[in-house]
Every structure is written in structure tokens, then in C-alpha cells.
Motif scaffolding. Sequence first.
Motif, PDB file in Angstrom:
ATOM      1  N   LEU A  58       1.332  -0.905  -0.213  1.00 16.63           N
ATOM      2  CA  LEU A  58       0.088  -0.379  -0.138  1.00 16.63           C
ATOM      3  C   LEU A  58       0.914   1.375  -0.092  1.00 16.63           C
ATOM      4  CD1 LEU A  58      -3.487   0.745   0.190  1.00 16.63           C
ATOM      5  CD2 LEU A  58      -2.637   1.226   2.457  1.00 16.63           C
ATOM      6  N   HIS A  82      -3.406 -15.430   5.739  1.00 11.38           N
ATOM      7  CA  HIS A  82      -2.887 -15.443   4.406  1.00 11.38           C
ATOM      8  C   HIS A  82      -1.583 -16.165   4.940  1.00 11.38           C
ATOM      9  CE1 HIS A  82      -5.221 -12.126   2.674  1.00 11.38           C
ATOM     10  NE2 HIS A  82      -4.231 -12.531   1.450  1.00 11.38           N
ATOM     11  N   SER A 111       1.004 -13.212  -8.028  1.00 10.83           N
ATOM     12  CA  SER A 111       0.367 -13.392  -7.641  1.00 10.83           C
ATOM     13  C   SER A 111      -0.405 -13.008  -5.165  1.00 10.83           C
ATOM     14  CB  SER A 111      -0.623 -14.571  -7.399  1.00 10.83           C
ATOM     15  OG  SER A 111       0.011 -15.767  -7.097  1.00 10.83           O
ATOM     16  N   GLU A 114      -0.105  -9.396  -5.096  1.00 12.61           N
ATOM     17  CA  GLU A 114      -1.219  -9.032  -5.447  1.00 12.61           C
ATOM     18  C   GLU A 114      -2.628  -9.446  -4.254  1.00 12.61           C
ATOM     19  OE1 GLU A 114      -0.607  -9.146  -9.777  1.00 12.61           O
ATOM     20  OE2 GLU A 114      -1.511 -10.744  -9.314  1.00 12.61           O
ATOM     21  N   LEU A 115      -2.491 -10.559  -4.086  1.00 11.83           N
ATOM     22  CA  LEU A 115      -3.309 -11.018  -2.783  1.00 11.83           C
ATOM     23  C   LEU A 115      -3.032  -9.732  -1.997  1.00 11.83           C
ATOM     24  CD1 LEU A 115      -4.068 -14.321  -3.377  1.00 11.83           C
ATOM     25  CD2 LEU A 115      -5.562 -12.961  -4.239  1.00 11.83           C
ATOM     26  N   ALA A 117      -2.038  -6.470  -1.300  1.00  2.71           N
ATOM     27  CA  ALA A 117      -2.472  -5.877  -1.421  1.00  2.71           C
ATOM     28  C   ALA A 117      -4.013  -5.336  -1.723  1.00  2.71           C
ATOM     29  CB  ALA A 117      -1.781  -5.226  -2.876  1.00  2.71           C
ATOM     30  N   ALA A 118      -4.736  -6.545  -2.465  1.00  2.29           N
ATOM     31  CA  ALA A 118      -5.722  -6.083  -2.344  1.00  2.29           C
ATOM     32  C   ALA A 118      -6.910  -5.732  -1.249  1.00  2.29           C
ATOM     33  CB  ALA A 118      -6.870  -7.129  -3.827  1.00  2.29           C
ATOM     34  N   ALA A 119      -6.062  -7.160  -0.473  1.00  2.00           N
ATOM     35  CA  ALA A 119      -7.525  -7.837   1.046  1.00  2.00           C
ATOM     36  C   ALA A 119      -6.534  -5.915   1.681  1.00  2.00           C
ATOM     37  CB  ALA A 119      -6.505  -8.712   2.124  1.00  2.00           C
ATOM     38  N   ALA A 121      -6.068  -3.313   0.730  1.00  2.00           N
ATOM     39  CA  ALA A 121      -6.366  -1.553   0.470  1.00  2.00           C
ATOM     40  C   ALA A 121      -8.703  -1.898   0.353  1.00  2.00           C
ATOM     41  CB  ALA A 121      -6.374  -1.728  -1.217  1.00  2.00           C
ATOM     42  N   ALA A 122      -9.187  -3.289   1.345  1.00  2.00           N
ATOM     43  CA  ALA A 122      -9.961  -2.891   1.449  1.00  2.00           C
ATOM     44  C   ALA A 122     -10.031  -2.593   3.097  1.00  2.00           C
ATOM     45  CB  ALA A 122     -10.614  -4.225   1.693  1.00  2.00           C
ATOM     46  N   PRO A 133      -2.528   0.546 -11.860  1.00  2.00           N
ATOM     47  CA  PRO A 133      -2.557  -0.556 -11.655  1.00  2.00           C
ATOM     48  C   PRO A 133      -1.350  -1.408 -10.721  1.00  2.00           C
ATOM     49  CG  PRO A 133      -2.859  -0.810 -13.946  1.00  2.00           C
ATOM     50  CD  PRO A 133      -2.433   0.433 -13.433  1.00  2.00           C
ATOM     51  N   TYR A 134      -1.929  -2.096  -9.310  1.00  2.00           N
ATOM     52  CA  TYR A 134      -1.008  -1.991  -8.855  1.00  2.00           C
ATOM     53  C   TYR A 134       0.148  -3.690  -9.131  1.00  2.00           C
ATOM     54  CZ  TYR A 134       1.996  -4.666  -4.970  1.00  2.00           C
ATOM     55  OH  TYR A 134       1.998  -5.181  -4.130  1.00  2.00           O
TER      56      TYR A 134
END
Length: 189
Positions: A58, A82, A111, A114-115, A117-119, A121-122, A133-134
Motif C-alpha cells: 500500500l 494469508h 499473486s 497482489e492478494l 495488496a487487495a486485502a 486496500a479493503a 495498476p498494482y
Amino acid sequence: MAEGATRSVDRSGGVPPTGDTIEIGIAVDIPEPWGAQLTRRRVEAGDPLAVPAHVTLLGPTEIPTATLPTVEAHLANVAAAHLPFTLHLRGTGTFRPVTQVVFVAVAAGISECELLAAAIAAAPGLRRQARFPYHPHVTVAQDVAPEALDKAYEDLADFSAMFEVDAFTLFSHSGQARWRPRRDFRLGG
């Protein structure tokens, strides 16, 4: 929650943030001996932002100081959900001509980054508008002379490092000092 489930390490020294907002960032530190090597390379390129080598999860994000405990609780849950993974850094890449950046590429562990980073950011209260894009990577030269970018790109073309990622770190910045680690979050619930 089971004992030790978050397995986080508080590195803030118990010092609460001051002010109405705080700037945070979250990253995977690059361990030694590679971290020092990549950080030194960034300094040698003349990069004024030569922060210690890391993979950003992030980027710099300003949040209300009052939401920091909620964000930290979210990060503990993300870490618990994770598993540790292997990160393989290999070779160089660049974002030129869009941005003046040379980086060491993530060859394995993409991956997983990416997972994460997405979690991350939520998290409630995180509002960050990403410009691009990340893309997980380790910056080794940014916004320096083209010759310095070329040299970093060439010098690290054969770089390779493989290591286990078992944590990510929350960093904070008050605007008056450099980024400092606040808390490590161990992966693996």
C-alpha cells in the motif's frame, strides 16, 4: 481469536501518532544481504527517495489518526488469513517512459503480493486513488538522470534473490521525519 493468531510486533515504541491525520504505507521488507545491496544501489543512483528496499503493498496513504486502530485490526486479520510465501526477485524492469523508474522484478510471489495488496486496500477508512495498476517490484532508481536509470538497469540485470516472506510492515510518516516502521504483521493465522 487463538493465542498469538495475529503474531504482530509493535515497533512504534508505544508512541501514539500526533495530529489529525497520519500518512501510512505498507510493505514487505527485503531481508539481508539483499536489502542493503538494493538500498545502496538506489543511493548510488542519486535517488533522493532512497528508502530501504521493499515491495510496496500500500503506497503512501493519508488517514485520520483516529482510524489507525481500525486499520491495524484489519491488517492483523489480513495477516492471519494469508500464509507465508516465497518471493523470488530476478532481473530488472522499468516503467519508462510513463514514469522514470527502474526496478528489480518479482519473478515468483506476484499473486501472493497482489492478494495481500487487495486485502489491505479493503480496510475501512482507506481511500487511496491509485495512479497505476498494482505491480509488485523493488524500486532501485527513480526520478534520476537517464544515465543513472540505465546504469541501475544494467548493473542489476543478473540480480537474483529468493526468500520466505512471513510478515509485512506498517510504516508511518508524520511529514517531519522519514518513514518509520510502526508494526510488523506476521503471516499465517
